[in-house]
Motif scaffolding. Structure first.
Motif, PDB file in Angstrom:
ATOM      1  N   PRO A 181       2.660  -4.123  -9.177  1.00  0.00           N
ATOM      2  CA  PRO A 181       2.887  -5.106  -8.117  1.00  0.00           C
ATOM      3  C   PRO A 181       1.857  -5.023  -6.994  1.00  0.00           C
ATOM      4  O   PRO A 181       1.667  -3.958  -6.384  1.00  0.00           O
ATOM      5  N   ALA A 182       1.202  -6.149  -6.722  1.00  0.00           N
ATOM      6  CA  ALA A 182       0.176  -6.177  -5.672  1.00  0.00           C
ATOM      7  C   ALA A 182       0.748  -5.800  -4.314  1.00  0.00           C
ATOM      8  O   ALA A 182       0.058  -5.192  -3.483  1.00  0.00           O
ATOM      9  N   THR A 183       2.009  -6.138  -4.074  1.00  0.00           N
ATOM     10  CA  THR A 183       2.625  -5.834  -2.783  1.00  0.00           C
ATOM     11  C   THR A 183       2.766  -4.335  -2.547  1.00  0.00           C
ATOM     12  O   THR A 183       2.906  -3.893  -1.407  1.00  0.00           O
ATOM     13  N   ALA A 184       2.735  -3.540  -3.619  1.00  0.00           N
ATOM     14  CA  ALA A 184       2.812  -2.083  -3.478  1.00  0.00           C
ATOM     15  C   ALA A 184       1.429  -1.441  -3.481  1.00  0.00           C
ATOM     16  O   ALA A 184       1.326  -0.215  -3.340  1.00  0.00           O
ATOM     17  N   LEU A 185       0.384  -2.245  -3.613  1.00  0.00           N
ATOM     18  CA  LEU A 185      -0.976  -1.720  -3.696  1.00  0.00           C
ATOM     19  C   LEU A 185      -1.813  -2.044  -2.460  1.00  0.00           C
ATOM     20  O   LEU A 185      -2.415  -1.147  -1.864  1.00  0.00           O
ATOM     21  N   PHE A 186      -1.854  -3.312  -2.085  1.00  0.00           N
ATOM     22  CA  PHE A 186      -2.851  -3.767  -1.110  1.00  0.00           C
ATOM     23  C   PHE A 186      -2.313  -3.762   0.316  1.00  0.00           C
ATOM     24  O   PHE A 186      -1.156  -4.103   0.560  1.00  0.00           O
ATOM     25  N   ALA A 187      -3.205  -3.368   1.243  1.00  0.00           N
ATOM     26  CA  ALA A 187      -2.777  -3.205   2.639  1.00  0.00           C
ATOM     27  C   ALA A 187      -3.880  -3.608   3.606  1.00  0.00           C
ATOM     28  O   ALA A 187      -4.285  -2.841   4.480  1.00  0.00           O
ATOM     29  N   GLY A 188      -4.411  -4.811   3.436  1.00  0.00           N
ATOM     30  CA  GLY A 188      -5.392  -5.315   4.384  1.00  0.00           C
ATOM     31  C   GLY A 188      -6.809  -4.898   4.054  1.00  0.00           C
ATOM     32  O   GLY A 188      -7.063  -4.158   3.101  1.00  0.00           O
ATOM     33  N   PRO A 189      -7.773  -5.374   4.858  1.00  0.00           N
ATOM     34  CA  PRO A 189      -9.188  -5.159   4.543  1.00  0.00           C
ATOM     35  C   PRO A 189      -9.602  -3.694   4.523  1.00  0.00           C
ATOM     36  O   PRO A 189     -10.560  -3.331   3.843  1.00  0.00           O
ATOM     37  N   GLU A 190      -8.911  -2.829   5.267  1.00  0.00           N
ATOM     38  CA  GLU A 190      -9.236  -1.399   5.294  1.00  0.00           C
ATOM     39  C   GLU A 190      -8.206  -0.541   4.546  1.00  0.00           C
ATOM     40  O   GLU A 190      -8.355   0.675   4.465  1.00  0.00           O
ATOM     41  N   GLY A 191      -7.153  -1.182   4.057  1.00  0.00           N
ATOM     42  CA  GLY A 191      -6.079  -0.439   3.415  1.00  0.00           C
ATOM     43  C   GLY A 191      -5.190   0.302   4.389  1.00  0.00           C
ATOM     44  O   GLY A 191      -4.433   1.194   3.994  1.00  0.00           O
ATOM     45  N   LEU A 192      -5.232  -0.088   5.664  1.00  0.00           N
ATOM     46  CA  LEU A 192      -4.531   0.671   6.710  1.00  0.00           C
ATOM     47  C   LEU A 192      -3.379  -0.093   7.355  1.00  0.00           C
ATOM     48  O   LEU A 192      -2.693   0.450   8.227  1.00  0.00           O
ATOM     49  N   ASP A 193      -3.144  -1.327   6.934  1.00  0.00           N
ATOM     50  CA  ASP A 193      -2.157  -2.157   7.631  1.00  0.00           C
ATOM     51  C   ASP A 193      -0.768  -1.518   7.658  1.00  0.00           C
ATOM     52  O   ASP A 193      -0.080  -1.550   8.680  1.00  0.00           O
ATOM     53  N   ASP A 194      -0.332  -0.928   6.552  1.00  0.00           N
ATOM     54  CA  ASP A 194       1.013  -0.377   6.502  1.00  0.00           C
ATOM     55  C   ASP A 194       1.131   0.922   7.297  1.00  0.00           C
ATOM     56  O   ASP A 194       2.182   1.198   7.885  1.00  0.00           O
ATOM     57  N   TYR A 195       0.065   1.713   7.343  1.00  0.00           N
ATOM     58  CA  TYR A 195       0.090   2.896   8.207  1.00  0.00           C
ATOM     59  C   TYR A 195       0.262   2.488   9.667  1.00  0.00           C
ATOM     60  O   TYR A 195       0.978   3.142  10.429  1.00  0.00           O
TER      61      TYR A 195
END
Length: 272
Positions: A202-216
């Motif tokens: 699932p893409a929703t469990a993988l991707f987190a914005g341009p730097e990968g930091l949005d969820d942090y």
């Protein structure tokens, strides 16, 4: 064709799409035979190969993950049901469980944010006397986690909540925990992924914005309120994100300790 010859042929074919072609071929054959891999290697290599094996190899050759074909993935010595609604638990993530057991062996309450299959939470609960809560925003993922709790006989010690940490107030009623575990999305939006991952998880469990930091950035301001006195949070990170996530943690009042995986890559931050 016997089992041994069929495995060799399949491994040769799968070498074009898999770094673990021989292992994949053996696991698929054991599945087709309805036995364990070790038992197969010991007793079945000269038996006739089952007709169903070819279809399984075709699926793997088309980049379907082995775990999806088998329906399960081993993690920390246990089998966990997996579906395309969850990330496949990976060996690198076992380090979060190891850190939790090392640092908080007497933990009473454990929280797993973005629980997916429940592998992190259920592994810690199974190894300790703790109870736990797993959260996810996906009802389908929570269904898989429920199934795994039942399969492992842990249904009385865990609860699962449908929660989305992108929504305000999501953490208000959870309480305080000795351990907070989280393997959030941390892949950069433009990252190139293997087809096994890109097309099947699932893409929703993988991707987190341009730097990968949005969820942090969303999670870290909320973690302090989820920790009991002397509690710790253990976050999985991408192998190039230690500095960036560590800086975000410091901005939110945490000290951080880096843990590396078996390949000596940065893999987790322990926050206090």
């Amino acid at each position: 064709m016997n089992v041994g010859d069929a495995i060799r042929a399949a491994a040769g074919r799968l070498a074009a799409t898999s770094d673990t072609a021989r292992l994949d071929a053996e696991l698929l054959m054991a599945h087709a035979l309805g036995t364990g891999r070790s038992e197969m290697l010991l007793r079945s290599m000269r038996d006739p190969a089952p007709a169903s094996y070819g279809d399984l190899v075709d699926r793997r050759a088309a980049n379907e993950p082995v775990a999806h074909i088998l329906g399960y993935q081993e993690f920390f010595g246990r089998e966990f049901r997996v579906t395309p609604d969850t990330l496949i638990p990976r060996g690198d993530s076992e380090m979060l469980v190891e850190a939790a057991l090392e640092l908080k062996p007497a933990a009473q309450r454990v929280l797993d944010l973005g629980t997916g299959t429940g592998a992190l939470l259920l592994s810690v609960v199974a190894e300790t006397g703790a109870s736990g809560i797993g959260t996810d925003f996906s009802p389908a993922a929570l269904g898989v986690a429920h199934d795994n709790a039942d399969l492992l006989g842990l249904e009385d010690r865990v609860r699962f909540h449908l929660l989305d940490w992108r929504e305000e107030g999501w953490a208000a009623t959870l309480g305080a925990f000795d351990i907070v575990l989280c393997n959030p999305p941390y892949v950069e939006d433009g990252a190139a992924l293997d087809p096994d991952v890109r097309d099947h998880e699932p893409a929703t469990a993988l991707f987190a914005g341009p730097e990968g930091l949005d969820d942090y950035r969303l999670l870290l301001p909320c973690l302090r309120g989820l920790l009991a006195p002397e509690g710790i949070a253990i976050l999985e990170i991408g192998h190039e994100q230690a500095e960036a996530v560590g800086a975000l943690a410091a901005e939110n009042g945490f000290s951080s300790e880096l843990r590396r995986d078996l390949a000596n890559r940065p893999r987790a931050l322990i926050l206090r």
